[in-house]
Design a protein around this motif. Structure first.
Motif, PDB file in Angstrom:
ATOM      1  N   VAL A  13       0.865  -1.174   0.000  1.00 51.26           N
ATOM      2  CA  VAL A  13       0.000   0.000   0.000  1.00 51.26           C
ATOM      3  C   VAL A  13       0.906   1.229   0.000  1.00 51.26           C
ATOM      4  N   ALA A  14       0.620   2.168  -0.893  1.00 53.36           N
ATOM      5  CA  ALA A  14       1.404   3.403  -0.958  1.00 53.36           C
ATOM      6  C   ALA A  14       1.261   4.169   0.348  1.00 53.36           C
ATOM      7  N   GLN A  15       2.242   4.972   0.647  1.00 54.24           N
ATOM      8  CA  GLN A  15       2.258   5.712   1.909  1.00 54.24           C
ATOM      9  C   GLN A  15       1.018   6.586   2.083  1.00 54.24           C
ATOM     10  N   ASP A  16       0.495   7.163   0.991  1.00 57.26           N
ATOM     11  CA  ASP A  16      -0.700   8.010   1.093  1.00 57.26           C
ATOM     12  C   ASP A  16      -1.997   7.204   1.128  1.00 57.26           C
ATOM     13  N   ARG A  17      -1.890   5.879   1.025  1.00 64.81           N
ATOM     14  CA  ARG A  17      -3.007   4.936   1.080  1.00 64.81           C
ATOM     15  C   ARG A  17      -3.999   5.074  -0.085  1.00 64.81           C
ATOM     16  N   LYS A  18      -3.592   5.756  -1.156  1.00 64.08           N
ATOM     17  CA  LYS A  18      -4.477   5.969  -2.289  1.00 64.08           C
ATOM     18  C   LYS A  18      -4.181   5.031  -3.455  1.00 64.08           C
ATOM     19  N   SER A  19      -3.247   4.084  -3.241  1.00 58.69           N
ATOM     20  CA  SER A  19      -2.954   3.130  -4.306  1.00 58.69           C
ATOM     21  C   SER A  19      -2.263   1.893  -3.744  1.00 58.69           C
ATOM     22  N   LEU A  20      -2.264   0.859  -4.583  1.00 61.57           N
ATOM     23  CA  LEU A  20      -1.596  -0.398  -4.277  1.00 61.57           C
ATOM     24  C   LEU A  20      -0.479  -0.572  -5.307  1.00 61.57           C
ATOM     25  N   ILE A  21       0.722  -0.773  -4.830  1.00 66.61           N
ATOM     26  CA  ILE A  21       1.878  -0.968  -5.699  1.00 66.61           C
ATOM     27  C   ILE A  21       2.087  -2.473  -5.828  1.00 66.61           C
ATOM     28  N   VAL A  22       2.183  -2.950  -7.070  1.00 66.85           N
ATOM     29  CA  VAL A  22       2.294  -4.387  -7.307  1.00 66.85           C
ATOM     30  C   VAL A  22       3.438  -4.677  -8.273  1.00 66.85           C
ATOM     31  N   ALA A  23       4.067  -5.824  -8.073  1.00 65.78           N
ATOM     32  CA  ALA A  23       5.076  -6.331  -9.007  1.00 65.78           C
ATOM     33  C   ALA A  23       4.781  -7.817  -9.189  1.00 65.78           C
ATOM     34  N   PHE A  24       5.051  -8.313 -10.393  1.00 64.10           N
ATOM     35  CA  PHE A  24       4.749  -9.704 -10.721  1.00 64.10           C
ATOM     36  C   PHE A  24       5.997 -10.408 -11.227  1.00 64.10           C
ATOM     37  N   ASP A  25       5.959 -11.736 -11.143  1.00 66.16           N
ATOM     38  CA  ASP A  25       7.122 -12.525 -11.537  1.00 66.16           C
ATOM     39  C   ASP A  25       7.362 -12.543 -13.044  1.00 66.16           C
ATOM     40  N   ASP A  26       6.460 -11.950 -13.813  1.00 69.49           N
ATOM     41  CA  ASP A  26       6.701 -11.820 -15.253  1.00 69.49           C
ATOM     42  C   ASP A  26       7.458 -10.528 -15.571  1.00 69.49           C
ATOM     43  N   GLY A  27       7.862  -9.791 -14.508  1.00 65.47           N
ATOM     44  CA  GLY A  27       8.618  -8.561 -14.685  1.00 65.47           C
ATOM     45  C   GLY A  27       7.776  -7.307 -14.709  1.00 65.47           C
ATOM     46  N   TYR A  28       6.456  -7.461 -14.796  1.00 58.78           N
ATOM     47  CA  TYR A  28       5.588  -6.288 -14.838  1.00 58.78           C
ATOM     48  C   TYR A  28       5.378  -5.734 -13.431  1.00 58.78           C
ATOM     49  N   SER A  29       5.395  -4.419 -13.318  1.00 59.03           N
ATOM     50  CA  SER A  29       5.037  -3.784 -12.057  1.00 59.03           C
ATOM     51  C   SER A  29       4.194  -2.562 -12.377  1.00 59.03           C
ATOM     52  N   GLY A  30       3.382  -2.171 -11.420  1.00 58.33           N
ATOM     53  CA  GLY A  30       2.519  -1.022 -11.643  1.00 58.33           C
ATOM     54  C   GLY A  30       1.850  -0.581 -10.366  1.00 58.33           C
ATOM     55  N   THR A  31       1.049   0.440 -10.501  1.00 59.53           N
ATOM     56  CA  THR A  31       0.315   1.006  -9.385  1.00 59.53           C
ATOM     57  C   THR A  31      -1.160   1.014  -9.751  1.00 59.53           C
ATOM     58  N   ILE A  32      -1.991   0.574  -8.823  1.00 56.18           N
ATOM     59  CA  ILE A  32      -3.434   0.520  -9.035  1.00 56.18           C
ATOM     60  C   ILE A  32      -4.072   1.479  -8.038  1.00 56.18           C
ATOM     61  N   SER A  33      -4.878   2.408  -8.519  1.00 56.49           N
ATOM     62  CA  SER A  33      -5.492   3.378  -7.616  1.00 56.49           C
ATOM     63  C   SER A  33      -6.514   2.703  -6.704  1.00 56.49           C
ATOM     64  N   ALA A  34      -6.613   3.223  -5.500  1.00 57.83           N
ATOM     65  CA  ALA A  34      -7.614   2.728  -4.549  1.00 57.83           C
ATOM     66  C   ALA A  34      -9.013   2.904  -5.144  1.00 57.83           C
ATOM     67  N   GLU A  35      -9.210   4.005  -5.844  1.00 54.26           N
ATOM     68  CA  GLU A  35     -10.515   4.259  -6.452  1.00 54.26           C
ATOM     69  C   GLU A  35     -10.886   3.149  -7.428  1.00 54.26           C
ATOM     70  N   LEU A  36      -9.966   2.780  -8.311  1.00 53.12           N
ATOM     71  CA  LEU A  36     -10.239   1.713  -9.277  1.00 53.12           C
ATOM     72  C   LEU A  36     -10.532   0.399  -8.563  1.00 53.12           C
ATOM     73  N   LEU A  37      -9.710   0.074  -7.575  1.00 55.84           N
ATOM     74  CA  LEU A  37      -9.928  -1.162  -6.824  1.00 55.84           C
ATOM     75  C   LEU A  37     -11.300  -1.167  -6.156  1.00 55.84           C
ATOM     76  N   ARG A  38     -11.731  -0.022  -5.654  1.00 55.88           N
ATOM     77  CA  ARG A  38     -13.018   0.060  -4.952  1.00 55.88           C
ATOM     78  C   ARG A  38     -14.200  -0.007  -5.909  1.00 55.88           C
ATOM     79  N   VAL A  39     -14.146   0.771  -6.989  1.00 61.55           N
ATOM     80  CA  VAL A  39     -15.311   0.840  -7.879  1.00 61.55           C
ATOM     81  C   VAL A  39     -15.464  -0.386  -8.757  1.00 61.55           C
ATOM     82  N   ARG A  40     -14.395  -1.138  -8.936  1.00 65.09           N
ATOM     83  CA  ARG A  40     -14.458  -2.387  -9.707  1.00 65.09           C
ATOM     84  C   ARG A  40     -14.204  -3.586  -8.797  1.00 65.09           C
ATOM     85  N   SER A  41     -14.563  -3.448  -7.536  1.00 64.23           N
ATOM     86  CA  SER A  41     -14.427  -4.544  -6.575  1.00 64.23           C
ATOM     87  C   SER A  41     -15.092  -5.805  -7.120  1.00 64.23           C
ATOM     88  N   PRO A  42     -14.459  -6.954  -6.943  1.00 67.18           N
ATOM     89  CA  PRO A  42     -15.070  -8.204  -7.391  1.00 67.18           C
ATOM     90  C   PRO A  42     -16.168  -8.706  -6.458  1.00 67.18           C
TER      91      PRO A  42
END
Length: 127
Positions: A13-42
């Motif tokens: 979780v980013a320090q400002d708590r407004k995003s989730l920082i992720v890295a994957f074993d395929d080499g891809y990394s990125g940041t996902i906004s809390a808003e996106l995670l919330r509004v597209r919750s599964p």
């Protein structure tokens, strides 16, 4: 590797708590906004039990992540400051959001506009 087989090597979780920082074993990394995670919750609360039941969740531009908990070895549960915590985010979904987040957000914003809704809450958040 594809979105369906990538395994996370970092979830933070980013320090400002407004995003989730992720890295994957395929080499891809990125940041996902809390808003996106919330509004597209599964969660069933957001997704319903069929595509026709999916809800459009407005007013979450300021939502923050309170915590992240593992669910087995295949997913996480995210707790948001609006008390939503029922979604189980599997690795393929997180990889999709990390790599396609801009497109998913654009789709969400178009949906809001179509329904006369806003990313801004009706009432400002208390902090």
């Amino acid at each position: 590797m594809t979105d369906n087989t990538a395994w996370p090597t970092e979830l933070r979780v980013a320090q400002d708590r407004k995003s989730l920082i992720v890295a994957f074993d395929d080499g891809y990394s990125g940041t996902i906004s809390a808003e996106l995670l919330r509004v597209r919750s599964p969660s069933a609360e957001v997704q319903g039990h069929s595509p026709s039941e999916r809800k459009t969740v407005p007013g979450k531009i300021h939502v923050m992540i309170l915590g992240v908990e593992p669910v087995g070895n295949y997913a996480i549960r995210i707790r948001f400051d609006d008390m939503h915590d029922s979604g189980i985010y599997g690795w393929p979904l997180l990889r999709h959001f990390a790599s396609q987040g801009e497109a998913v957000m654009a789709e969400y914003e178009a949906e809001l506009s179509e329904k006369g809704l806003s990313r801004e809450p009706k009432f400002p958040p208390r902090r």
